[in-house]
Design a protein around this motif. Structure first.
Motif, PDB file in Angstrom:
ATOM      1  N   CYS A  82       0.837  -1.204   0.000  1.00  0.00           N
ATOM      2  CA  CYS A  82       0.000   0.000   0.000  1.00  0.00           C
ATOM      3  C   CYS A  82       0.871   1.254   0.000  1.00  0.00           C
ATOM      4  O   CYS A  82       2.007   1.239   0.455  1.00  0.00           O
ATOM      5  CB  CYS A  82      -0.921   0.007   1.212  1.00  0.00           C
ATOM      6  SG  CYS A  82      -2.111  -1.334   1.199  1.00  0.00           S
ATOM      7  N   TYR A  83       0.301   2.351  -0.502  1.00  0.00           N
ATOM      8  CA  TYR A  83       1.035   3.608  -0.623  1.00  0.00           C
ATOM      9  C   TYR A  83       0.058   4.762  -0.422  1.00  0.00           C
ATOM     10  O   TYR A  83      -1.097   4.635  -0.803  1.00  0.00           O
ATOM     11  CB  TYR A  83       1.681   3.669  -2.025  1.00  0.00           C
ATOM     12  CG  TYR A  83       2.595   4.837  -2.219  1.00  0.00           C
ATOM     13  CD1 TYR A  83       3.919   4.784  -1.805  1.00  0.00           C
ATOM     14  CD2 TYR A  83       2.126   6.003  -2.801  1.00  0.00           C
ATOM     15  CE1 TYR A  83       4.757   5.867  -1.980  1.00  0.00           C
ATOM     16  CE2 TYR A  83       2.965   7.095  -2.979  1.00  0.00           C
ATOM     17  CZ  TYR A  83       4.270   7.009  -2.568  1.00  0.00           C
ATOM     18  OH  TYR A  83       5.095   8.080  -2.730  1.00  0.00           O
ATOM     19  N   PRO A  84       0.467   5.885   0.136  1.00  0.00           N
ATOM     20  CA  PRO A  84       1.783   6.265   0.653  1.00  0.00           C
ATOM     21  C   PRO A  84       2.177   5.475   1.902  1.00  0.00           C
ATOM     22  O   PRO A  84       1.316   5.007   2.648  1.00  0.00           O
ATOM     23  CB  PRO A  84       1.632   7.751   0.976  1.00  0.00           C
ATOM     24  CG  PRO A  84       0.358   8.209   0.367  1.00  0.00           C
ATOM     25  CD  PRO A  84      -0.494   7.004   0.198  1.00  0.00           C
ATOM     26  N   PHE A  85       3.473   5.383   2.130  1.00  0.00           N
ATOM     27  CA  PHE A  85       3.979   4.594   3.247  1.00  0.00           C
ATOM     28  C   PHE A  85       3.562   5.160   4.597  1.00  0.00           C
ATOM     29  O   PHE A  85       3.374   4.423   5.548  1.00  0.00           O
ATOM     30  CB  PHE A  85       5.514   4.492   3.173  1.00  0.00           C
ATOM     31  CG  PHE A  85       5.986   3.673   2.012  1.00  0.00           C
ATOM     32  CD1 PHE A  85       5.894   2.296   2.038  1.00  0.00           C
ATOM     33  CD2 PHE A  85       6.499   4.284   0.886  1.00  0.00           C
ATOM     34  CE1 PHE A  85       6.318   1.527   0.963  1.00  0.00           C
ATOM     35  CE2 PHE A  85       6.929   3.532  -0.194  1.00  0.00           C
ATOM     36  CZ  PHE A  85       6.832   2.145  -0.156  1.00  0.00           C
ATOM     37  N   SER A  86       3.411   6.468   4.706  1.00  0.00           N
ATOM     38  CA  SER A  86       3.082   7.098   5.992  1.00  0.00           C
ATOM     39  C   SER A  86       1.582   7.319   6.179  1.00  0.00           C
ATOM     40  O   SER A  86       1.160   7.915   7.156  1.00  0.00           O
ATOM     41  CB  SER A  86       3.805   8.441   6.105  1.00  0.00           C
ATOM     42  OG  SER A  86       3.415   9.292   5.034  1.00  0.00           O
ATOM     43  N   TYR A  87       0.773   6.823   5.249  1.00  0.00           N
ATOM     44  CA  TYR A  87      -0.676   7.029   5.296  1.00  0.00           C
ATOM     45  C   TYR A  87      -1.280   6.272   6.475  1.00  0.00           C
ATOM     46  O   TYR A  87      -0.891   5.141   6.763  1.00  0.00           O
ATOM     47  CB  TYR A  87      -1.294   6.549   3.984  1.00  0.00           C
ATOM     48  CG  TYR A  87      -2.679   7.068   3.719  1.00  0.00           C
ATOM     49  CD1 TYR A  87      -2.860   8.310   3.137  1.00  0.00           C
ATOM     50  CD2 TYR A  87      -3.800   6.311   4.029  1.00  0.00           C
ATOM     51  CE1 TYR A  87      -4.128   8.797   2.872  1.00  0.00           C
ATOM     52  CE2 TYR A  87      -5.067   6.788   3.772  1.00  0.00           C
ATOM     53  CZ  TYR A  87      -5.225   8.029   3.195  1.00  0.00           C
ATOM     54  OH  TYR A  87      -6.480   8.503   2.940  1.00  0.00           O
ATOM     55  N   ILE A  88      -2.239   6.880   7.154  1.00  0.00           N
ATOM     56  CA  ILE A  88      -2.936   6.219   8.256  1.00  0.00           C
ATOM     57  C   ILE A  88      -4.295   5.765   7.741  1.00  0.00           C
ATOM     58  O   ILE A  88      -5.047   6.545   7.158  1.00  0.00           O
ATOM     59  CB  ILE A  88      -3.099   7.165   9.462  1.00  0.00           C
ATOM     60  CG1 ILE A  88      -1.714   7.531  10.000  1.00  0.00           C
ATOM     61  CG2 ILE A  88      -3.951   6.522  10.536  1.00  0.00           C
ATOM     62  CD1 ILE A  88      -1.730   8.564  11.097  1.00  0.00           C
ATOM     63  N   GLY A  89      -4.608   4.495   7.938  1.00  0.00           N
ATOM     64  CA  GLY A  89      -5.859   3.938   7.431  1.00  0.00           C
ATOM     65  C   GLY A  89      -5.635   3.219   6.108  1.00  0.00           C
ATOM     66  O   GLY A  89      -4.518   2.873   5.743  1.00  0.00           O
ATOM     67  N   ASN A  90      -6.742   2.969   5.392  1.00  0.00           N
ATOM     68  CA  ASN A  90      -6.665   2.279   4.105  1.00  0.00           C
ATOM     69  C   ASN A  90      -6.080   3.209   3.053  1.00  0.00           C
ATOM     70  O   ASN A  90      -6.695   4.198   2.685  1.00  0.00           O
ATOM     71  CB  ASN A  90      -8.038   1.783   3.672  1.00  0.00           C
ATOM     72  CG  ASN A  90      -8.556   0.685   4.581  1.00  0.00           C
ATOM     73  OD1 ASN A  90      -7.773  -0.050   5.173  1.00  0.00           O
ATOM     74  ND2 ASN A  90      -9.858   0.579   4.696  1.00  0.00           N
ATOM     75  N   ALA A  91      -4.894   2.880   2.580  1.00  0.00           N
ATOM     76  CA  ALA A  91      -4.193   3.743   1.618  1.00  0.00           C
ATOM     77  C   ALA A  91      -4.882   3.709   0.260  1.00  0.00           C
ATOM     78  O   ALA A  91      -5.396   2.674  -0.156  1.00  0.00           O
ATOM     79  CB  ALA A  91      -2.745   3.297   1.489  1.00  0.00           C
ATOM     80  N   PRO A  92      -4.887   4.837  -0.459  1.00  0.00           N
ATOM     81  CA  PRO A  92      -5.591   4.932  -1.733  1.00  0.00           C
ATOM     82  C   PRO A  92      -4.808   4.388  -2.928  1.00  0.00           C
ATOM     83  O   PRO A  92      -5.354   4.256  -4.017  1.00  0.00           O
ATOM     84  CB  PRO A  92      -5.809   6.439  -1.894  1.00  0.00           C
ATOM     85  CG  PRO A  92      -4.660   7.057  -1.161  1.00  0.00           C
ATOM     86  CD  PRO A  92      -4.368   6.132  -0.011  1.00  0.00           C
ATOM     87  N   GLU A  93      -3.519   4.067  -2.722  1.00  0.00           N
ATOM     88  CA  GLU A  93      -2.697   3.640  -3.853  1.00  0.00           C
ATOM     89  C   GLU A  93      -1.853   2.428  -3.481  1.00  0.00           C
ATOM     90  O   GLU A  93      -1.802   2.017  -2.328  1.00  0.00           O
ATOM     91  CB  GLU A  93      -1.782   4.800  -4.285  1.00  0.00           C
ATOM     92  CG  GLU A  93      -2.556   5.999  -4.797  1.00  0.00           C
ATOM     93  CD  GLU A  93      -1.671   7.206  -5.028  1.00  0.00           C
ATOM     94  OE1 GLU A  93      -1.784   7.803  -6.102  1.00  0.00           O
ATOM     95  OE2 GLU A  93      -0.870   7.539  -4.133  1.00  0.00           O
ATOM     96  N   ARG A  94      -1.196   1.862  -4.511  1.00  0.00           N
ATOM     97  CA  ARG A  94      -0.269   0.751  -4.301  1.00  0.00           C
ATOM     98  C   ARG A  94       1.069   1.099  -4.922  1.00  0.00           C
ATOM     99  O   ARG A  94       1.134   1.706  -5.983  1.00  0.00           O
ATOM    100  CB  ARG A  94      -0.806  -0.548  -4.917  1.00  0.00           C
ATOM    101  CG  ARG A  94      -2.049  -1.043  -4.212  1.00  0.00           C
ATOM    102  CD  ARG A  94      -2.393  -2.459  -4.541  1.00  0.00           C
ATOM    103  NE  ARG A  94      -1.487  -3.448  -3.974  1.00  0.00           N
ATOM    104  CZ  ARG A  94      -1.413  -3.789  -2.699  1.00  0.00           C
ATOM    105  NH1 ARG A  94      -2.180  -3.206  -1.824  1.00  0.00           N
ATOM    106  NH2 ARG A  94      -0.572  -4.704  -2.303  1.00  0.00           N
ATOM    107  N   TYR A  95       2.126   0.693  -4.231  1.00  0.00           N
ATOM    108  CA  TYR A  95       3.491   0.886  -4.711  1.00  0.00           C
ATOM    109  C   TYR A  95       3.961  -0.447  -5.286  1.00  0.00           C
ATOM    110  O   TYR A  95       3.865  -1.493  -4.626  1.00  0.00           O
ATOM    111  CB  TYR A  95       4.386   1.318  -3.550  1.00  0.00           C
ATOM    112  CG  TYR A  95       5.822   1.577  -3.921  1.00  0.00           C
ATOM    113  CD1 TYR A  95       6.163   2.677  -4.703  1.00  0.00           C
ATOM    114  CD2 TYR A  95       6.832   0.736  -3.478  1.00  0.00           C
ATOM    115  CE1 TYR A  95       7.493   2.926  -5.038  1.00  0.00           C
ATOM    116  CE2 TYR A  95       8.155   0.978  -3.798  1.00  0.00           C
ATOM    117  CZ  TYR A  95       8.475   2.079  -4.581  1.00  0.00           C
ATOM    118  OH  TYR A  95       9.779   2.326  -4.913  1.00  0.00           O
ATOM    119  N   ILE A  96       4.443  -0.420  -6.510  1.00  0.00           N
ATOM    120  CA  ILE A  96       4.816  -1.638  -7.226  1.00  0.00           C
ATOM    121  C   ILE A  96       6.298  -1.593  -7.567  1.00  0.00           C
ATOM    122  O   ILE A  96       6.797  -0.598  -8.091  1.00  0.00           O
ATOM    123  CB  ILE A  96       4.034  -1.780  -8.553  1.00  0.00           C
ATOM    124  CG1 ILE A  96       2.547  -1.443  -8.378  1.00  0.00           C
ATOM    125  CG2 ILE A  96       4.253  -3.163  -9.163  1.00  0.00           C
ATOM    126  CD1 ILE A  96       1.783  -2.336  -7.476  1.00  0.00           C
TER     127      ILE A  96
END
Length: 196
Positions: A174-188
């Motif tokens: 998941c992305y952003p790495f510092s996001y709190i909760g369900n992140a809106p993006e994925r890092y591939i």
């Protein structure tokens, strides 16, 4: 006013206790998975020594969902993470999940692994193009070099696709790495095999 301050302190203590409990459980699950993976690797090595006819090949490798099958080593961030067959929440609590519909090394197709950004992949953003990954399984060790990365929407499944006959390691979180909760993006991360 004192009652309100006391209430906030109590809420803080409860939240810290819950967080600490969850962290402890995740650490314990990861350690248990690492122990299981080490045992599986050791058993495979012993079988090879005990039987000249037993070879360590993909044909003899058929993990069940939830099995700890090996390790993903990421030298750049000094990580040694257990690989678990499956990517449901139960599996991802133990380590790096392997998408069961994707390939394994030597199957000449896409290998997909996923993990939580706030546990096993906390430092994944520090890995750069040119850094290596090593997948350690009962039938061998396989090295890959990072060639690219991208960020996609959290629900974008287009990254999971056959690359046959070319082998490719794809690592997602998941992305952003510092996001709190369900992140809106994925890092591939995309990595190609390094052949000796």
């Amino acid at each position: 006013m004192k009652k309100l301050a006391f209430l906030f302190i109590m809420i803080g203590i409860v939240l810290l206790s819950i967080g600490g409990y969850q962290y402890f459980n995740i650490q314990a699950a990861e350690q248990q998975a690492a122990n299981e993976a080490n045992k599986r690797l050791e058993d495979s090595k012993n079988q090879t020594k005990d039987s000249s006819s037993h070879q360590r090949t993909i044909e003899n490798f058929s993990p069940n969902t939830g099995d700890a099958v090996g390790f993903l080593h990421i030298p750049a961030i000094e990580a040694e993470l257990p690989i678990i067959e499956g990517t449901d929440p139960e599996e991802l609590e133990k380590g790096v999940g392997h998408y069961d519909t994707s390939a394994y090394p030597t199957e000449n197709d896409q290998i997909v692994m996923s993990g939580h950004r706030d546990t096993v992949f906390r430092s994944l953003g520090e890995v750069e193009v040119g850094d290596t990954f090593m997948v350690e399984l009962p039938y061998g060790n396989f090295e890959y070099e990072m060639v690219d990365s991208k960020i996609v929407d959290a629900d974008d499944t287009s990254i999971i696709q056959s690359t046959a006959p070319k082998e490719e390691l794809v690592i997602t979180t998941c992305y952003p790495f510092s996001y709190i909760g369900n992140a809106p993006e994925r890092y591939i991360i995309y990595a190609k095999p390094i052949y000796e």
